[in-house]
Design a protein around this motif. Structure first.
Motif, PDB file in Angstrom:
ATOM      1  N   ILE A  16       0.792  -1.237   0.000  1.00  0.00           N
ATOM      2  CA  ILE A  16       0.000   0.000   0.000  1.00  0.00           C
ATOM      3  C   ILE A  16       0.833   1.301   0.000  1.00  0.00           C
ATOM      4  CG2 ILE A  16      -1.231   1.291   1.838  1.00  0.00           C
ATOM      5  CD1 ILE A  16      -3.568  -0.611   1.277  1.00  0.00           C
ATOM      6  N   PRO A  17       1.920   1.389   0.763  1.00  0.00           N
ATOM      7  CA  PRO A  17       2.713   2.631   0.674  1.00  0.00           C
ATOM      8  C   PRO A  17       3.197   2.926  -0.753  1.00  0.00           C
ATOM      9  CG  PRO A  17       3.337   1.400   2.627  1.00  0.00           C
ATOM     10  CD  PRO A  17       2.438   0.493   1.825  1.00  0.00           C
ATOM     11  N   ALA A  18       3.492   1.872  -1.518  1.00  0.00           N
ATOM     12  CA  ALA A  18       3.925   2.064  -2.910  1.00  0.00           C
ATOM     13  C   ALA A  18       2.756   2.563  -3.762  1.00  0.00           C
ATOM     14  CB  ALA A  18       4.489   0.759  -3.487  1.00  0.00           C
ATOM     15  N   TYR A  19       1.577   2.007  -3.542  1.00  0.00           N
ATOM     16  CA  TYR A  19       0.392   2.471  -4.286  1.00  0.00           C
ATOM     17  C   TYR A  19       0.144   3.956  -3.998  1.00  0.00           C
ATOM     18  CZ  TYR A  19      -1.264  -2.270  -5.610  1.00  0.00           C
ATOM     19  OH  TYR A  19      -1.414  -3.524  -6.147  1.00  0.00           O
ATOM     20  N   ILE A  20       0.235   4.327  -2.730  1.00  0.00           N
ATOM     21  CA  ILE A  20      -0.020   5.724  -2.360  1.00  0.00           C
ATOM     22  C   ILE A  20       1.047   6.637  -2.976  1.00  0.00           C
ATOM     23  CG2 ILE A  20      -0.087   7.333  -0.400  1.00  0.00           C
ATOM     24  CD1 ILE A  20      -1.498   5.094   1.166  1.00  0.00           C
ATOM     25  N   ALA A  21       2.310   6.207  -2.859  1.00  0.00           N
ATOM     26  CA  ALA A  21       3.404   7.010  -3.426  1.00  0.00           C
ATOM     27  C   ALA A  21       3.229   7.203  -4.926  1.00  0.00           C
ATOM     28  CB  ALA A  21       4.751   6.344  -3.144  1.00  0.00           C
ATOM     29  N   GLY A  63       3.373   8.454   1.082  1.00  0.00           N
ATOM     30  CA  GLY A  63       3.683   7.024   1.062  1.00  0.00           C
ATOM     31  C   GLY A  63       4.332   6.600   2.371  1.00  0.00           C
ATOM     32  N   THR A  64       5.271   7.404   2.850  1.00  0.00           N
ATOM     33  CA  THR A  64       5.936   7.109   4.115  1.00  0.00           C
ATOM     34  C   THR A  64       4.947   7.184   5.277  1.00  0.00           C
ATOM     35  OG1 THR A  64       7.996   8.017   3.245  1.00  0.00           O
ATOM     36  CG2 THR A  64       7.872   7.730   5.631  1.00  0.00           C
ATOM     37  N   LEU A  74      10.270   3.071   8.292  1.00  0.00           N
ATOM     38  CA  LEU A  74      11.408   2.787   7.410  1.00  0.00           C
ATOM     39  C   LEU A  74      10.961   1.928   6.222  1.00  0.00           C
ATOM     40  CD1 LEU A  74      14.366   3.071   6.727  1.00  0.00           C
ATOM     41  CD2 LEU A  74      14.857   1.067   8.157  1.00  0.00           C
ATOM     42  N   HIS A  75      10.117   0.932   6.494  1.00  0.00           N
ATOM     43  CA  HIS A  75       9.598   0.092   5.414  1.00  0.00           C
ATOM     44  C   HIS A  75       8.855   0.943   4.382  1.00  0.00           C
ATOM     45  CE1 HIS A  75      10.337  -2.834   8.564  1.00  0.00           C
ATOM     46  NE2 HIS A  75      10.201  -3.813   7.698  1.00  0.00           N
TER      47      HIS A  75
END
Ligand code: CTP
Ligand code: MG
Length: 160
Positions: A16-21, A63-64, A74-75
């Protein structure tokens, strides 16, 4: 049944953080291209007007934040950074093979950012292969659908 649900859930939480970023930059309406408007020897832009500093920082920040609220700053930072750099590499490759900004590059458009995200995450966390396969299979349809919705909402100029 619960196995596939567990896999789906853990894979989405992971990515999900990658999708948001990757999606927040669309809303950033950036005006300052990362390549500073420069072209390469082939006469084409290094990255093009679709990769801006505003988009990069907004994507990195949100994303972070997405992972930070669950205690994995950090992930999610690595996933977001990898997603944005993967997307930039995708744009670089598109320009070099003569595909203009905003024109589609099937597979590359849908997977450049997840590849970047997983590669950057890898040093600190290794997803299992089932999760990687799940993410690679479900991301393209989700990407196509969300881009189409963004296009219909007037957020994107093209539906891909
Ligand atoms: N965006 C941005 N900065 C980034 C990434 C994306 O400002 N680092 C914004 C741009 O407005 C871009 C939109 O998000 O147009 C959608 O991103 P994408 O579909 O990846 O870009 P394209 O316009 O299709 O350009 P390219 O062909 O270079 O991928
Ligand atoms: Mg695109």
């Amino acid at each position: 049944m619960t196995d596939i649900l567990d896999l789906a859930f853990s894979s989405f939480v992971l990515i999900i953080p990658a999708y948001i970023a990757n999606s927040v930059p669309v809303l950033a309406r950036g005006r300052h291209p990362i390549d500073l408007g420069r072209s390469m020897g082939d006469g084409r832009r290094v990255l093009g007007d679709g990769k801006t500093f505003e988009g990069l920082f907004a994507g990195l920040f949100f994303g972070t934040l997405a992972g930070a609220v669950f205690g994995y700053p950090l992930h999610s930072f690595l996933l977001a950074l990898g997603a944005l750099l993967g997307d930039m590499l995708g744009a670089f490759i598109k320009r070099r093979i003569g595909i203009e900004r905003g024109r589609p590059a099937p597979v590359l458009d849908q997977l450049d950012f997840v590849a970047g995200a997983l590669i950057f995450l890898y040093p600190i966390y290794q997803p299992n292969w089932e999760q990687v396969v799940f993410i690679v299979l479900v991301t393209p349809p989700i990407h196509i659908l969300t881009n189409y919705v963004a296009y219909k909402m007037g957020l994107k100029k093209y539906p891909w």
